[in-house]
Write a protein that holds these residues in place. Structure first.
Motif, PDB file in Angstrom:
ATOM      1  N   ASN A 105       0.722  -0.896  -0.126  1.00 54.34           N
ATOM      2  CA  ASN A 105      -0.792  -0.108   0.172  1.00 54.34           C
ATOM      3  C   ASN A 105       0.997   1.027  -0.078  1.00 54.34           C
ATOM      4  N   GLU A 106       0.643   2.301   0.585  1.00 48.57           N
ATOM      5  CA  GLU A 106       1.379   3.692   0.231  1.00 48.57           C
ATOM      6  C   GLU A 106       1.768   3.689   1.352  1.00 48.57           C
ATOM      7  N   ASP A 107       1.752   3.207   2.221  1.00 48.56           N
ATOM      8  CA  ASP A 107       2.198   2.994   3.393  1.00 48.56           C
ATOM      9  C   ASP A 107       3.478   1.692   3.047  1.00 48.56           C
ATOM     10  N   LEU A 108       3.896   1.256   2.460  1.00 51.66           N
ATOM     11  CA  LEU A 108       5.044   0.267   2.117  1.00 51.66           C
ATOM     12  C   LEU A 108       4.629  -0.556   2.620  1.00 51.66           C
ATOM     13  N   GLU A 109       3.369  -0.802   3.063  1.00 55.84           N
ATOM     14  CA  GLU A 109       2.678  -2.147   3.907  1.00 55.84           C
ATOM     15  C   GLU A 109       2.329  -3.000   2.909  1.00 55.84           C
ATOM     16  N   PRO A 110       2.960  -4.343   2.992  1.00 59.57           N
ATOM     17  CA  PRO A 110       1.563  -5.548   2.535  1.00 59.57           C
ATOM     18  C   PRO A 110       0.693  -5.477   2.150  1.00 59.57           C
ATOM     19  N   VAL A 111       0.286  -5.750   0.950  1.00 65.90           N
ATOM     20  CA  VAL A 111      -1.712  -6.213   0.484  1.00 65.90           C
ATOM     21  C   VAL A 111      -1.383  -7.218  -0.402  1.00 65.90           C
ATOM     22  N   GLN A 112      -2.412  -8.259   0.131  1.00 67.56           N
ATOM     23  CA  GLN A 112      -2.549  -9.465   0.006  1.00 67.56           C
ATOM     24  C   GLN A 112      -3.567  -9.017  -1.579  1.00 67.56           C
ATOM     25  N   VAL A 113      -3.778  -9.238  -3.152  1.00 71.41           N
ATOM     26  CA  VAL A 113      -4.836  -9.610  -3.875  1.00 71.41           C
ATOM     27  C   VAL A 113      -5.077  -9.915  -4.724  1.00 71.41           C
ATOM     28  N   ASP A 114      -5.960 -10.227  -5.134  1.00 71.54           N
ATOM     29  CA  ASP A 114      -5.965 -11.602  -6.364  1.00 71.54           C
ATOM     30  C   ASP A 114      -5.169 -11.067  -7.345  1.00 71.54           C
ATOM     31  N   VAL A 115      -4.911 -11.493  -8.028  1.00 75.32           N
ATOM     32  CA  VAL A 115      -3.794 -11.931  -9.263  1.00 75.32           C
ATOM     33  C   VAL A 115      -3.844 -12.633 -10.096  1.00 75.32           C
ATOM     34  N   LYS A 116      -3.936 -12.337 -11.628  1.00 73.23           N
ATOM     35  CA  LYS A 116      -3.637 -12.867 -12.564  1.00 73.23           C
ATOM     36  C   LYS A 116      -3.135 -13.384 -13.238  1.00 73.23           C
ATOM     37  N   VAL A 117      -2.067 -14.120 -12.951  1.00 80.99           N
ATOM     38  CA  VAL A 117      -1.133 -15.115 -13.751  1.00 80.99           C
ATOM     39  C   VAL A 117      -1.076 -16.124 -14.575  1.00 80.99           C
ATOM     40  N   GLY A 118      -0.800 -15.581 -16.132  1.00 83.60           N
ATOM     41  CA  GLY A 118      -1.283 -16.799 -17.204  1.00 83.60           C
ATOM     42  C   GLY A 118      -2.655 -17.111 -16.543  1.00 83.60           C
ATOM     43  N   HIS A 119      -3.204 -18.337 -16.751  1.00 83.65           N
ATOM     44  CA  HIS A 119      -4.563 -18.951 -16.513  1.00 83.65           C
ATOM     45  C   HIS A 119      -4.836 -19.371 -15.302  1.00 83.65           C
ATOM     46  N   ALA A 120      -3.629 -19.185 -13.775  1.00 82.83           N
ATOM     47  CA  ALA A 120      -4.112 -19.446 -13.284  1.00 82.83           C
ATOM     48  C   ALA A 120      -4.218 -17.649 -11.954  1.00 82.83           C
ATOM     49  N   PHE A 121      -4.888 -17.453 -10.810  1.00 83.41           N
ATOM     50  CA  PHE A 121      -5.597 -16.791 -10.118  1.00 83.41           C
ATOM     51  C   PHE A 121      -4.618 -17.502  -9.083  1.00 83.41           C
ATOM     52  N   ASP A 122      -4.231 -16.318  -8.346  1.00 83.44           N
ATOM     53  CA  ASP A 122      -3.579 -16.414  -6.987  1.00 83.44           C
ATOM     54  C   ASP A 122      -3.539 -14.784  -6.037  1.00 83.44           C
ATOM     55  N   ILE A 172       3.622  -0.257 -14.486  1.00 85.92           N
ATOM     56  CA  ILE A 172       4.620  -2.334 -14.125  1.00 85.92           C
ATOM     57  C   ILE A 172       4.296  -2.152 -13.054  1.00 85.92           C
ATOM     58  N   ILE A 173       3.398  -3.795 -14.190  1.00 82.89           N
ATOM     59  CA  ILE A 173       3.232  -4.621 -12.330  1.00 82.89           C
ATOM     60  C   ILE A 173       4.135  -6.253 -13.048  1.00 82.89           C
ATOM     61  N   GLU A 174       5.123  -5.947 -11.930  1.00 79.89           N
ATOM     62  CA  GLU A 174       6.268  -6.280 -11.702  1.00 79.89           C
ATOM     63  C   GLU A 174       6.976  -5.940 -10.607  1.00 79.89           C
ATOM     64  N   ASN A 175       7.653  -7.044  -9.684  1.00 78.78           N
ATOM     65  CA  ASN A 175       8.686  -6.663  -8.991  1.00 78.78           C
ATOM     66  C   ASN A 175       7.891  -6.175  -7.767  1.00 78.78           C
ATOM     67  N   PHE A 176       8.288  -4.664  -6.891  1.00 80.73           N
ATOM     68  CA  PHE A 176       7.155  -4.463  -5.731  1.00 80.73           C
ATOM     69  C   PHE A 176       6.434  -3.148  -6.706  1.00 80.73           C
TER      70      PHE A 176
END
Length: 74
Positions: free
Chosen positions: A8-25, A50-54
């Protein structure tokens, strides 16, 4: 391998649903060569294109959570 860690904007981890290829995680995820990740919902907006790294995410002020259907309930 590459990775995707969402913060998040405070640099705290946020778990969100992402799609990588055909898989959701849920983030964080590992990305293989040639793979890309997409956010599944519009609940958060990436600060960078760009949705990669941090990736820093901010809440989407226009997001409305989907209403759960009551179909099939008596």
């Amino acid at each position: 391998p590459r990775m995707l860690i969402t913060l998040n904007e405070d640099l705290e981890p946020v778990q969100v649903d992402v799609k990588v290829g055909h898989a959701f995680d849920k983030s964080p995820v590992l990305l293989n060569y040639g793979e890309k990740a997409d956010l599944v919902t519009e609940e958060y907006l990436p600060v960078t294109p760009i949705i990669e790294n941090f990736v820093i995410l901010k809440p989407n002020p226009e997001y409305k959570a989907p209403e759960h259907s009551k179909a099939g309930k008596y």
